[in-house]
Design an enzyme around this catalytic site. Sequence first.
Site, PDB file in Angstrom:
ATOM      1  N   ALA A  69       0.848  -1.200   0.000  1.00  0.00           N
ATOM      2  CA  ALA A  69       0.000   0.000   0.000  1.00  0.00           C
ATOM      3  C   ALA A  69       0.880   1.245   0.000  1.00  0.00           C
ATOM      4  O   ALA A  69       2.102   1.148  -0.114  1.00  0.00           O
ATOM      5  CB  ALA A  69      -0.911  -0.024   1.229  1.00  0.00           C
ATOM      6  N   ASN A  70       0.279   2.400   0.105  1.00  0.00           N
ATOM      7  CA  ASN A  70       1.043   3.644   0.252  1.00  0.00           C
ATOM      8  C   ASN A  70       0.272   4.586   1.168  1.00  0.00           C
ATOM      9  O   ASN A  70      -0.825   4.259   1.625  1.00  0.00           O
ATOM     10  CB  ASN A  70       1.329   4.273  -1.118  1.00  0.00           C
ATOM     11  CG  ASN A  70       0.059   4.655  -1.838  1.00  0.00           C
ATOM     12  OD1 ASN A  70      -0.677   5.531  -1.408  1.00  0.00           O
ATOM     13  ND2 ASN A  70      -0.232   3.965  -2.935  1.00  0.00           N
TER      14      ASN A  70
END
Length: 227
Positions: free
Chosen positions: A33-34
């Site tokens: 993810a970010n």
Amino acid sequence: VLPGVAAGPLAGRHVIVTSGPTHEPIDPVRYIANRSSGAQGTAVAAGLRDLGARVTFVTGPATVPPPPGVQVVRVETAAEMRAAVERALPADAAVMAAAVADWRVTSASDRKIKKDGSGRPPALEMAENPDILAWISRAEARPPLVVGFAAETDDVLANATTKRLRKGCDWIVANDVSPATGVMGGTENSVILVTDRGAEPWPQLPKDEVGRRLAARIADHLGHEAG
Ligand code: CTP
Ligand code: CA
């Protein structure tokens, strides 16, 4: 004005907005993810809605809720986001504010990966994700106005200018996401709007205000194009 009938400079216009991060699965319990919260994309969608646009809001798993009054399409991966954008076409404009994961795990497992006792971590094989902004900018059903974002930590203007040409979009909203700015996960944004006419630095503003201003610019642009 009848309830439910939009008024405003963008009435009758359809705008696609992508927002939030994407999640790329490693196995059923893990993903890459970010740090995107979805706040800026949400603010742009709300700004467009307030000017009367019909908004298709294609969002990854964001931490901020989607705005009311838009059509929400929830996706998880970059591949799903691309497909959802394609289904939403045609549009008068597209704003790609999502922080799309650049890579996906091609060796993703449909079972939880277990430690094998060797002390060695699993090797993850990865592949580059489809670039949704570059694809829509060259699509047959290309919206007349395509706006991208460019999250940069260094050489913000130079990178954004190159990115605009490489992607083939009309405008790039370049934002400095260096940790010191607090932009990632924060409530304010410091952006430079890069168009074919050059670079326009905006003051550091709340993300809601950046969304309102960008929506107003889009309305202005589409208004001139029609007239
Ligand atoms: N974008 C996209 N699809 C991707 C990657 C990015 O649509 N697979 C869009 C983003 O929504 C944003 C713009 O492209 O509008 C720029 O994203 P950014 O991450 O800054 O650019 P990249 O081309 O991925 O380059 P890099 O991360 O290497 O700087
Ligand atoms: Ca990227």
